[in-house]
Write an enzyme that holds these catalytic residues in place. Structure first.
Site, PDB file in Angstrom:
ATOM      1  CE  LYS A   1      27.526  45.526  39.647  1.00 30.10           C
ATOM      2  NZ  LYS A   1      28.609  46.535  39.463  1.00 30.10           N
TER       3      LYS A   1
ATOM      4  CD  GLU B   1      42.297  39.577  44.736  1.00 27.01           C
ATOM      5  OE1 GLU B   1      42.945  40.553  44.314  1.00 27.01           O
ATOM      6  OE2 GLU B   1      42.161  38.517  44.086  1.00 27.01           O
TER       7      GLU B   1
ATOM      8  CB  CYS C   1      45.052  42.814  43.544  1.00 26.36           C
ATOM      9  SG  CYS C   1      45.386  41.338  42.582  1.00 26.36           S
TER      10      CYS C   1
END
Length: 509
Positions: free
Chosen positions: A166, A245, A282
């Site tokens: 996606k 995550e 992140c």
């Protein structure tokens, strides 16, 4: 109703660049998943998988100039950063090819019958097989390493699983280009191009997680989006593994001795880590526990000087920019919060780096300051000034799971004296990677790497970086009492594939 167009947007201006595609219809999602499912057999040969991964790396490198140009136009991350990220991605593809060649990831275990055991042991032969089609949800902040050609795709292919990606709406043109490169690599080895599917659109992502032929999913993104997909994955008639995550504060503890010993070095290093990539990593350190008093003042002064020199930068899209500006403004209004360098809007399309300070006691108990314990995506960190070790313990005890946790120690503490061991013991339950005298930004692609952590950092105990990421897409199968002639080649006594294995209790390489 016509499918909605998918536009490539320049984050430096907020203006559309070009229409890249249209959002996938339910029928198109179904077609992509079924094409991937049909390609499973072509990945059965490990030699083909390894060759595909290496060819993919070669062809991505050959297309580097065009890929980096489009990636920069869609993300504003800059050619230097993107060239390095593409190199990391190609290295990762080749690393998984080596893992496939070696075969240890199959975890072959063979136990011959033993009638003397209690209870008796029959002939048992165990190894791992691929799950099936993997849905990959691309991340915004790493358009190569955590997107179409990233670790989820590479590890899934290494396991023998086709993928349907996606695409992330922040880099749709790049996603299309990379998918084409990967498909040419597949075709070069006789693998159907459907082994790499690509769909666009929010609704397509929701339909993808619910498709009955999707066997597992990998996600990198927000807590809200990841949790919604995770809930959908487990609510299916047949639940599937969802390796997400989601978010991380990545706490840092700076001891008083460390601050006294090297305040300027730590302040400068922290500034570099929290503003790297405009604070869009992140593993950005989002909460720092630093001492109060004179030594802490020196550290905050060094951090102030370093952050003040950071130029305003462009975030990945204007929605993120708006969220960042609003988020830091809301946090700065809280009682006892100060802004030595005020984060926020740096211009019409940019943001300025900064940091906030707050007494650690404000975070030690539940209250309105809990907002400071939530991740704020962008170039900002919160420095909580503690009076003593009990405040450090109190704050750490309130933190959710994280990808990383860091401690800055003095030379004496690093040698085993003082509070070093006790702080490590407090940080270990909080994170998947614990650092000493380093900074969390930068995740090496290595066999021993673990990029994951307790919820909400991730929804599983697995890693999305490093060789063991392949384990997410496999399941064990045991054959009992099966005649040699009927066994898979991986489980035969004569080991025709030369695999590492545990044979009758002993390791064979």
């Amino acid at each position: 109703m016509a499918a909605a167009p998918v536009w490539s947007v320049d984050p430096r201006t907020g203006k559309p660049r070009e229409q890249v595609a249209v959002e996938a219809t339910p029928a198109e999602v179904d077609t992509a998943v079924r094409a991937a499912h049909a390609a499973r057999g072509a990945l059965a040969d490990r030699a083909v998988r390894a060759a595909l991964l290496r060819t993919a790396a070669d062809r991505l490198e050959a297309a580097k100039d065009a890929l980096v140009e489009v990636a920069d136009a869609e993300t504003a991350l800059g050619p230097v950063r993107l060239t390095g990220e593409l190199a990391r991605t190609c290295y990762q593809l080749r690393a998984f090819a080596g893992i496939v060649d070696e075969g240890a990831f199959l975890d072959v275990v063979i136990d011959h019958p033993d009638a003397t055991a209690t209870p008796p042991v029959p002939d048992l032969r165990r190894y791992k097989v691929p799950l099936g089609v993997v849905a990959v949800y691309a991340a915004s902040n790493f358009p190569f390493a955590f997107s179409v050609p990233g670790g989820d795709t590479a590890s899934a292919l290494a396991a023998g699983c086709p993928v349907v990606v996606k695409a992330h709406p922040d880099h749709p043109a790049l996603s299309e280009l990379v998918a084409k490169v990967l498909r040419t690599a597949a075709a070069a080895h006789g693998v159907p191009e459907g082994v790499i599917g690509l769909v666009h659109g929010f609704d397509a992502g929701v339909r993808l997680i619910g498709h009955p032929l999707v066997a597992a999913a990998g996600f990198t993104g927000s807590v809200r989006g990841g949790r919604a997909l995770f809930d959908a994955a487990v609510a299916r008639p047949v639940p599937i593994p969802f390796h997400g995550e989601l978010g991380s504060l990545n706490p840092v503890v700076i001891t008083e001795e460390a601050a006294a010993e090297r305040a300027e070095e730590i302040g400068t290093g922290l500034a570099g880590s929290m503003t790297l990539g405009v604070g869009q990593f992140c593993v950005k350190p989002g909460l720092v526990l630093a001492p109060a008093g004179e030594v802490g003042d020196r550290l905050v002064g060094a951090l102030t000087d370093a952050v003040s020199r950071v130029e305003a930068g462009v975030l990945l899209d204007h929605r993120m920019r708006d969220d960042f500006v609003a988020g830091v403004a809301e946090r700065a209004k809280l009682p006892d919060v100060e802004s030595p360098v005020t984060p926020g809007a740096g211009g019409e399309h940019t943001v300025g780096a900064g940091f906030l300070t707050v007494p650690a006691a404000r975070l030690a108990v539940e209250g309105e300051h809990d907002l400071l314990l939530e991740e704020c995506f962008g170039p900002v960190t919160v420095v909580a000034r503690y009076q003593d070790d009990t405040e450090v313990t109190a704050v750490l005890s309130r933190l959710p799971g994280n990808l990383t946790a860091t401690v800055q120690l003095s030379a004496r503490e690093a040698a085993g004296a003082g509070v070093g061991a006790s702080i490590l013991a407090e940080l270990t339950p909080l994170a998947g990677r614990v650092l000493v005298n380093g900074w969390p930004t930068g995740v090496a692609v290595a066999p021993a790497q673990h990029h994951g952590g307790p919820y909400p950092a991730t929804t599983s105990t697995s890693t999305s970086v490093g060789g063991t990421a392949v384990e997410r897409w496999l399941r064990p199968v045991v054959y009992q009492g099966t005649p040699e002639a009927l066994l898979p080649a991986e489980l035969r006594d004569d080991n025709p594939l030369g695999l590492p294995r545990r044979f009758n209790g002993g390791l064979e390489n």
